[in-house]
Design a protein around this motif. Sequence first.
Motif, PDB file in Angstrom:
ATOM      1  N   GLU A 171      -2.062  11.032   4.120  1.00  0.00           N
ATOM      2  CA  GLU A 171      -2.934  10.038   3.605  1.00  0.00           C
ATOM      3  C   GLU A 171      -2.479   8.833   3.863  1.00  0.00           C
ATOM      4  N   PRO A 172      -2.263   8.119   4.919  1.00  0.00           N
ATOM      5  CA  PRO A 172      -1.449   6.835   5.072  1.00  0.00           C
ATOM      6  C   PRO A 172      -1.795   5.671   4.029  1.00  0.00           C
ATOM      7  N   SER A 203       0.826  -1.191  -0.005  1.00  0.00           N
ATOM      8  CA  SER A 203      -0.164  -0.157   0.060  1.00  0.00           C
ATOM      9  C   SER A 203       0.897   1.367  -0.036  1.00  0.00           C
ATOM     10  N   ARG A 204       0.589   2.174  -0.663  1.00  0.00           N
ATOM     11  CA  ARG A 204       1.175   3.390  -0.692  1.00  0.00           C
ATOM     12  C   ARG A 204       0.300   4.593  -0.203  1.00  0.00           C
ATOM     13  N   GLY A 205       0.911   5.368   0.597  1.00  0.00           N
ATOM     14  CA  GLY A 205       0.316   6.604   1.122  1.00  0.00           C
ATOM     15  C   GLY A 205       0.688   7.819   0.393  1.00  0.00           C
ATOM     16  N   ARG A 206       0.354   9.018   0.751  1.00  0.00           N
ATOM     17  CA  ARG A 206       1.055  10.160   0.490  1.00  0.00           C
ATOM     18  C   ARG A 206       1.011  11.209   1.468  1.00  0.00           C
ATOM     19  N   VAL A 207       2.036  12.129   1.102  1.00  0.00           N
ATOM     20  CA  VAL A 207       1.858  13.411   2.018  1.00  0.00           C
ATOM     21  C   VAL A 207       1.963  14.478   0.839  1.00  0.00           C
TER      22      VAL A 207
END
Length: 81
Positions: free
Chosen positions: A23-24, A5-9
Motif C-alpha cells: 500500500e504505497p 507520506s508513509r505506505g506499508r507492506v
Amino acid sequence: MSPLSRGRVRLASSDPMAPSVVEPNFLAEPRHLATLVEAVRYLRKVVRTGPLAEFIGDEMLPGASVRKEERGDRKRCEMDS
C-alpha cells in the motif's frame, strides 16, 4: 524531497510464496500533491520551449485543457469550461 507520506507492506497470507500486499499511499500528504502540480506546470513550460517544441507533439494525458486548480481537501485539476 523528503517524503512525508508513509505506505506499508504486509503479508497477504501465511503462505511464504504469496506476494506481499503493498500500500504505497502515494500523495497522502497534501504538500506532495501540491509539489506534483507545480512540477507538471513547470514541465509544460519546458516542453513548449523552442528547442524541444519541434520534437514533442500534443499533450495526451491529462490533456492541454486541464489547467485550473480546484481547492478543497486536496488540490486537484479540473477541466476548463
